[in-house]
Enzyme design. Structure first.
Site, mmCIF file in Angstrom:
data_model
loop_
_atom_site.group_PDB
_atom_site.id
_atom_site.type_symbol
_atom_site.label_atom_id
_atom_site.label_comp_id
_atom_site.label_asym_id
_atom_site.label_seq_id
_atom_site.Cartn_x
_atom_site.Cartn_y
_atom_site.Cartn_z
ATOM 1 C CG ASP A 27 -1.200 -0.710 -4.517
ATOM 2 O OD1 ASP A 27 -0.717 -1.308 -3.530
ATOM 3 O OD2 ASP A 27 -1.038 0.506 -4.726
ATOM 4 C CG LEU A 50 -4.547 -16.715 -18.855
ATOM 5 C CD1 LEU A 50 -4.975 -15.497 -19.663
ATOM 6 C CD2 LEU A 50 -5.224 -16.685 -17.487
ATOM 7 C CG HIS A 106 0.337 -9.274 1.443
ATOM 8 N ND1 HIS A 106 0.177 -8.264 0.525
ATOM 9 C CD2 HIS A 106 1.214 -8.789 2.369
ATOM 10 C CE1 HIS A 106 0.925 -7.223 0.881
ATOM 11 N NE2 HIS A 106 1.559 -7.519 1.999
ATOM 12 N NE ARG A 110 -0.937 1.341 -8.066
ATOM 13 C CZ ARG A 110 0.339 1.568 -7.806
ATOM 14 N NH1 ARG A 110 1.137 2.000 -8.769
ATOM 15 N NH2 ARG A 110 0.829 1.381 -6.599
ATOM 16 C CD GLU A 135 -6.495 3.167 -24.377
ATOM 17 O OE1 GLU A 135 -6.973 3.998 -23.571
ATOM 18 O OE2 GLU A 135 -6.006 3.487 -25.479
HETATM 19 C C1 IPE Z 1 3.351 -1.750 -6.633
HETATM 20 O O1 IPE Z 1 2.686 -1.523 -5.434
HETATM 21 C C2 IPE Z 1 4.000 -3.088 -6.598
HETATM 22 C C3 IPE Z 1 3.104 -4.242 -6.545
HETATM 23 C C4 IPE Z 1 1.808 -4.218 -6.601
HETATM 24 C C5 IPE Z 1 3.764 -5.509 -6.447
HETATM 25 P P1 IPE Z 1 3.363 -0.690 -4.256
HETATM 26 O O2 IPE Z 1 2.346 -0.558 -3.190
HETATM 27 O O3 IPE Z 1 4.651 -1.285 -3.879
HETATM 28 O O4 IPE Z 1 3.654 0.705 -4.967
HETATM 29 P P2 IPE Z 1 3.786 2.172 -4.374
HETATM 30 O O5 IPE Z 1 4.818 2.119 -3.292
HETATM 31 O O6 IPE Z 1 2.458 2.576 -3.868
HETATM 32 O O7 IPE Z 1 4.207 3.007 -5.545
HETATM 33 C C1 IPE Z 2 0.013 -4.748 -2.936
HETATM 34 O O1 IPE Z 2 -0.592 -4.305 -1.770
HETATM 35 C C2 IPE Z 2 0.831 -5.993 -2.740
HETATM 36 C C3 IPE Z 2 2.291 -5.795 -2.814
HETATM 37 C C4 IPE Z 2 2.884 -4.672 -3.113
HETATM 38 C C5 IPE Z 2 3.113 -6.948 -2.523
HETATM 39 P P1 IPE Z 2 0.191 -3.392 -0.742
HETATM 40 O O2 IPE Z 2 0.921 -4.256 0.203
HETATM 41 O O3 IPE Z 2 1.023 -2.388 -1.456
HETATM 42 O O4 IPE Z 2 -0.988 -2.668 0.016
HETATM 43 P P2 IPE Z 2 -1.104 -1.119 0.349
HETATM 44 O O5 IPE Z 2 -0.904 -0.381 -0.935
HETATM 45 O O6 IPE Z 2 -0.055 -0.819 1.356
HETATM 46 O O7 IPE Z 2 -2.483 -0.974 0.877
HETATM 47 MG MG MG Z 3 0.672 -0.568 -2.205
#
Ligand code: IPE
Ligand code: IPE
Ligand code: MG
Length: 246
Positions: free
Chosen positions: A21, A132, A38, A189, A208
């Site tokens: 994330d 892996l 991304h 995370r 964990e």
């Molecule tokens: C969770 O991240 C999904 C992925 C990393 C693929 P999100 O950014 O979508 O989750 P929320 O909206 O913060 O819960």
């Molecule tokens: C995680 O990063 C990737 C996906 C959910 C695809 P985000 O796109 O959620 O990035 P933030 O959380 O908005 O910074």
């Molecule tokens: Mg996100």
């Protein structure tokens, strides 16, 4: 001693699950479009897969696209799907060389045909690799998975292929996308969010959790090693007392 050298090789998690994330926020900090984050996140995937292999992790599951992510702006969803296709096609030869086996969990049928094709090609190509196992969670959500499992169980019961009294934990496990994969011992995370966002609810029952402020595009194998070292300092009691463990 480097982080990697400090890791106790007898207590490395067999399966690490990661919610990658913070790509959007990382890009914004650089004054760029979310999509740029991304793209950069792919470097982190490469580094983490390498690091995980080096310390003897057997399975790594990456949350790459959730059921809920379909609700993002169309341009972002389209770009993510394109990135998925190009990344899989570019990275597979190297993964194959490194003996990595690729798998996917989620509602794969909901992905664009080009994604499905690319994914199947890579999955087939690496199917016999013994290093892996890299599991991509795509169009995945735990509630979707559990609903699916319940539908299958109900249908098997209705067709007299299953006695309701016989349903056990192991049984339910068999109806999940992760039926052949052990539960993760460690869930990481990134980006400072302390939630699991519909990820592996059943499978993470005793995992964990490790939360870090680091945004995914900044995450590297060193950060993975830090998380594993942190994991190794925890006492996993599974309901018992500390005294019972020694
Ligand atoms: C969770 O991240 C999904 C992925 C990393 C693929 P999100 O950014 O979508 O989750 P929320 O909206 O913060 O819960
Ligand atoms: C995680 O990063 C990737 C996906 C959910 C695809 P985000 O796109 O959620 O990035 P933030 O959380 O908005 O910074
Ligand atoms: Mg996100």
């Amino acid at each position: 001693m480097s982080k990697k050298e400090q890791i106790n090789t007898n207590n490395v998690p067999k399966h690490i699950a990661i919610i990658m994330d913070g790509n959007g926020r990382w890009a914004k900090q650089q004054g760029e479009d979310r999509i740029y984050g991304h793209y950069e996140g792919v470097n982190s995937v490469r580094s983490v897969v390498k690091g995980a292999g080096e310390i003897g992790v057997k399975y790594i599951t990456l949350y790459a696209f959730s059921t809920e992510n379909w609700n993002r702006p169309k341009e972002e969803v389209d770009a993510l799907m394109e990135l998925l296709v190009s990344t899989i096609s570019m990275e597979t030869p190297e993964l194959h060389k490194k003996n990595v086996r690729l798998q996917a969990i989620g509602n794969i049928d909901s992905l664009p045909p080009s994604c499905i094709d690319e994914l199947n090609e890579s999955i087939n190509m690496t199917a016999n690799n013994t290093g892996l196992t890299l599991v991509l969670a795509l169009s995945y959500s735990s509630k979707w998975e559990i609903i699916n499992a319940i539908k299958h169980i109900a249908s098997d019961a209705k067709n007299n292929e299953l006695n309701i009294e016989d349903i056990t934990e192991q049984h339910i496990q068999k109806y999940l996308c992760t039926k052949d994969i052990p539960d993760p011992e460690l869930m990481i995370r990134t980006s400072g969010e302390n939630r699991i966002s519909n990820f592996l609810l059943w499978q993470l029952a005793y995992a964990e959790f490790y939360f870090t402020e680091t945004l995914w595009p900044d995450f590297r194998e060193e950060d993975l090693f830090t998380a594993v070292l942190n994991y190794q300092n925890r006492e996993r009691r599974f309901g018992k007392t500390s005294e019972q463990l020694t």
